[in-house]
Design a protein around this motif. Structure first.
Motif, PDB file in Angstrom:
ATOM      1  N   ILE A 244      64.259  69.956  35.910  1.00  0.00           N
ATOM      2  CA  ILE A 244      65.522  70.545  35.473  1.00  0.00           C
ATOM      3  C   ILE A 244      66.483  70.677  36.655  1.00  0.00           C
ATOM      4  O   ILE A 244      67.682  70.378  36.540  1.00  0.00           O
ATOM      5  CB  ILE A 244      65.271  71.914  34.804  1.00  0.00           C
ATOM      6  CG1 ILE A 244      64.484  71.725  33.503  1.00  0.00           C
ATOM      7  CG2 ILE A 244      66.594  72.625  34.533  1.00  0.00           C
ATOM      8  CD1 ILE A 244      64.086  73.016  32.835  1.00  0.00           C
TER       9      ILE A 244
ATOM     10  N   MET B  87      62.546  63.741  31.201  1.00  0.00           N
ATOM     11  CA  MET B  87      62.134  64.877  30.364  1.00  0.00           C
ATOM     12  C   MET B  87      60.850  64.562  29.606  1.00  0.00           C
ATOM     13  O   MET B  87      59.971  65.419  29.460  1.00  0.00           O
ATOM     14  CB  MET B  87      63.243  65.230  29.379  1.00  0.00           C
ATOM     15  CG  MET B  87      64.513  65.799  30.007  1.00  0.00           C
ATOM     16  SD  MET B  87      64.277  67.388  30.845  1.00  0.00           S
ATOM     17  CE  MET B  87      64.369  66.863  32.567  1.00  0.00           C
TER      18      MET B  87
ATOM     19  N   ILE C 128      67.429  60.240  32.278  1.00  0.00           N
ATOM     20  CA  ILE C 128      67.171  61.676  32.072  1.00  0.00           C
ATOM     21  C   ILE C 128      66.210  61.875  30.907  1.00  0.00           C
ATOM     22  O   ILE C 128      65.296  62.713  30.970  1.00  0.00           O
ATOM     23  CB  ILE C 128      68.498  62.422  31.832  1.00  0.00           C
ATOM     24  CG1 ILE C 128      69.340  62.397  33.096  1.00  0.00           C
ATOM     25  CG2 ILE C 128      68.240  63.862  31.396  1.00  0.00           C
ATOM     26  CD1 ILE C 128      70.743  62.936  32.919  1.00  0.00           C
TER      27      ILE C 128
ATOM     28  N   VAL D 278      68.072  67.375  37.451  1.00  0.00           N
ATOM     29  CA  VAL D 278      69.155  67.029  36.526  1.00  0.00           C
ATOM     30  C   VAL D 278      70.431  67.784  36.886  1.00  0.00           C
ATOM     31  O   VAL D 278      71.526  67.198  36.951  1.00  0.00           O
ATOM     32  CB  VAL D 278      68.734  67.323  35.072  1.00  0.00           C
ATOM     33  CG1 VAL D 278      69.925  67.157  34.128  1.00  0.00           C
ATOM     34  CG2 VAL D 278      67.609  66.404  34.643  1.00  0.00           C
TER      35      VAL D 278
ATOM     36  N   GLY E 299      67.178  67.586  27.985  1.00  0.00           N
ATOM     37  CA  GLY E 299      67.639  67.121  29.291  1.00  0.00           C
ATOM     38  C   GLY E 299      69.017  66.503  29.248  1.00  0.00           C
ATOM     39  O   GLY E 299      69.864  66.776  30.108  1.00  0.00           O
TER      40      GLY E 299
END
Length: 644
Positions: free
Chosen positions: A210, A252, A248, A213, A262
């Motif tokens: 996380i 995830m 992404i 991202v 995500g």
């Protein structure tokens, strides 16, 4: 390979035929895709076992949709909408979930199953509602704005729902799935970064993903997009946008989180990026196509034997869900003081289940929360409720709206206790400016408008105005039309404006009528009715903007003002001929071939006039400018030749 081409052709052909027809009938694109799937699946049988595999691929459209939803959620916009977003939207989702869950538990379902069903039915159809609002011009109404707030909260709420649903898995379904997974493990191995890790290790990996991202989206995305944009190739930027979303989603999945979570988070991080609109324009076509494919597979997967064997139950559940949602929305509309027809618009527009219901149903089955049989029945409920939505809007248009419009018209006209030299009919954006200019110069005006809300707004800012229909002879008499010098007509209704002009000019010929025209046809109709002076509402602003555009393109300010004046003078020369051609035509459409020929002659004359060099005389608007040097036009012509 040939089989894949044929299957792709069938799906695309079904969409191309069904969606335009559905939109023309007011059913919306989502229902069009569902109908297309039903036709090529259960009805005709053109597609079969491959539907489930295609659906897994098409679900990536949901991931893209949530990325785009995140891009739209600018912090400032969310803060401005916080009361309606969290209050109205949050209560709608929460109360609907609780009520549906309670009913499901009363019918004998377990609490986990009941909660999942409550979450699924708490959502409404963003696609159908917003499209209908735009088509019917309801988006800017109070009911429309409140409905948008609820829909926005629902879209955001999908994220925590996707995170919660796996926690509701039924043990018996999980055990069965594990057996199937063990059998499939011999042939396929699922990639994972967290398999076999202890709890604390799993938590660290998830937090790290996380953080990657968020930090990467904030600090690394801009240099990457600038580098790609410098290449000047649109297809590379498209590839970059797809790479970002797919990367992404893959990250995830590797850490055991929802890909949609995500990409939604990445969209929020990039909401303030200067590349946001470019990202939207590149992702939107893929999102729309994949979502459409997803809905087609949903329709193709509907088992009509389930519907026919449970038709009474499906209809009862559908009507029950819509009644529950409508009741919750109506109560919330009362609490939040949504008044009049807007209260019913909010209630009826969001009473259906939504397209995200299909997504959550599919996700629930995959995560062993809902048995496949129950999911099939609930899919039918979602689809049928969406099919009924256009009927709810028709009911609102034909029954609810006329009732409240009649009540609004029942309001008695205000008692006019003064007269003035000028009567202004209409106090909208146009009439306000006229009135302010006259009042500021000591001219006594009497303002009339038949929109009660507009009158209240004017009074709130100390602009005296009266509620009433200016086309009513008794109201004009009370306003002192006999002694007035001017009547300014600035009402939006074109037909009423023409009727008012005809009546006043016939009954009070001494009154000078100054009117605002919506377009060229309205201009002619007002002139034919007897208006003394008519101005098209966008004419001068368009001239000013066009003149400024020429200056920005490098044309000398003096020359730009000359060209503006030439345009006005050339139009004035042909004005009478065009009006006579319009007036003499007896056809329903007065813009006939004769009129079009004259207009084309005007355009040709305009082009010739623009090429002429004016050194003979200057209009007053030109005299404030320093003229360009002699031969300036020849220099410009040479420059244009060089550019060509």
């Amino acid at each position: 390979m040939t089989v894949y081409f044929i299957q792709a052709f069938i799906y695309l052909c079904a969409a191309v035929v069904a969606v335009p027809i559905a939109k023309r009938l007011g059913l919306g694109s989502v229902l069009g895709y569902l109908i297309a799937g039903v036709v090529i699946g259960p009805v005709v049988g053109l597609v079969g076992d491959e539907t489930l595999a295609i659906q897994h691929f098409a679900e990536f459209g949901v991931v893209m949709m949530l990325f785009l939803v995140g891009l739209e959620l600018e912090p400032k916009m969310l803060w401005d909408m916080r009361h309606r977003l969290l209050g109205l939207g949050g209560l709608q989702v929460g109360l609907t979930t609780v009520v549906v869950m309670a009913i499901a538990m009363a019918l004998g379902l377990g609490w986990t199953l009941a909660l999942a069903i409550g979450l699924i039915f708490s959502l409404s159809s963003t696609a159908i509602v917003l499209q209908t609002f735009n088509e019917k011009g309801l988006a800017k109404t109070e009911g429309g704005r409140n409905a948008f707030s609820v829909l926005l909260f629902q879209d955001i709420a999908v994220i925590p729902m996707l995170a919660l649903i796996p926690l509701l898995a039924l043990p018996e379904l999980v055990a069965k799935a594990q057996q199937l997974a063990q059998q499939a493990a011999e042939h396929h191995e699922e990639l994972s970064l967290v398999e076999g890790l202890p709890g604390w290790g799993y938590a660290l990996v998830v937090i790290g993903a996380i953080a990657a991202v968020v930090v990467g989206g904030h600090f690394l995305s801009r240099p990457l997009f600038r580098f790609v944009a410098s290449a000047g190739l649109r297809e590379i930027f498209t590839a970059t946008a797809l790479m970002l979303v797919i990367g992404i989603a893959a990250l995830m999945s590797l850490v055991g989180l929802s890909p949609a979570l995500g990409t939604f988070l990445a969209g929020v991080v990039l909401a303030n990026s200067e590349f946001r609109h470019e990202l939207e324009s590149n992702i939107e076509p893929f999102k729309g196509l994949l979502l459409g494919l997803f809905f087609i597979t949903v329709g193709a997967g509907i088992d009509f034997s389930v519907l026919f064997s449970n038709v009474g139950m499906v209809v009862a559940i559908t009507l029950g869900v819509m009644a529950v949602k409508a009741t919750v929305l109506f109560v919330l509309a009362l609490i939040f003081r949504v008044k009049g027809s807007d209260r019913y618009l909010l209630t009826l527009s969001l009473a259906q289940a939504g397209e995200f219901g299909f997504v959550l149903l599919s996700y629930s089955v995959q995560n062993h929360v809902l048995p496949a049989g129950i999911a099939q029945v609930l899919s039918l409920v979602v689809a049928i409720s969406m099919f009924l939505t256009p009927g709810l809007f028709i009911f609102f248009d034909k029954v609810v709206l006329p009732r409240f419009e009649a009540k609004s018209n029942e309001r008695e006209a205000d008692k006019i206790d003064e007269t003035g030299a000028v009567i202004i009919a209409g106090i909208g954006r146009f009439g306000q400016i006229v009135n302010r200019l006259l009042v500021a110069n000591g001219v006594k005006t009497v303002v009339l408008d038949h929109e009660a809300g507009q009158i209240d707004n004017m009074r709130a800012i100390k602009i005296k105005s009266y509620y009433g229909d200016a086309t009513r002879p008794d109201l004009l008499h009370t306003a002192g039309i006999e002694d007035a010098k001017l009547l300014v007509i600035a009402i939006d209704d074109q037909e009423r404006a023409v009727e008012l002009t005809e009546y006043v000019k016939h009954t009070y010929p001494h009154i000078r009528i100054l009117a605002r025209a919506y377009d060229r046809g309205h201009h002619y109709a007002l002139r034919f009715a007897g208006a003394d002076f008519i101005i098209s509402e966008t004419y001068h602003s368009a001239l000013t903007l066009g003149t400024q555009a020429m200056k920005e393109l490098g044309i000398h300010p003096f020359r730009a003002e000359q060209l503006r004046q030439t345009f006005v003078e050339t139009e004035a020369k042909s004005k009478e001929a065009l009006y006579q051609a319009w007036k003499d035509n007896t056809e329903e459409s007065k813009f006939n071939a004769t009129y079009r020929d004259l207009f084309m002659q005007l355009e040709e004359a305009l082009s010739n006039e623009m090429k002429a060099d004016r050194h003979d005389k200057h209009a007053s608007s030109e005299r404030g400018w320093t003229p360009p040097p002699k031969g300036y036009i020849d220099v410009i012509a040479e420059m244009q030749k060089d550019q060509d």
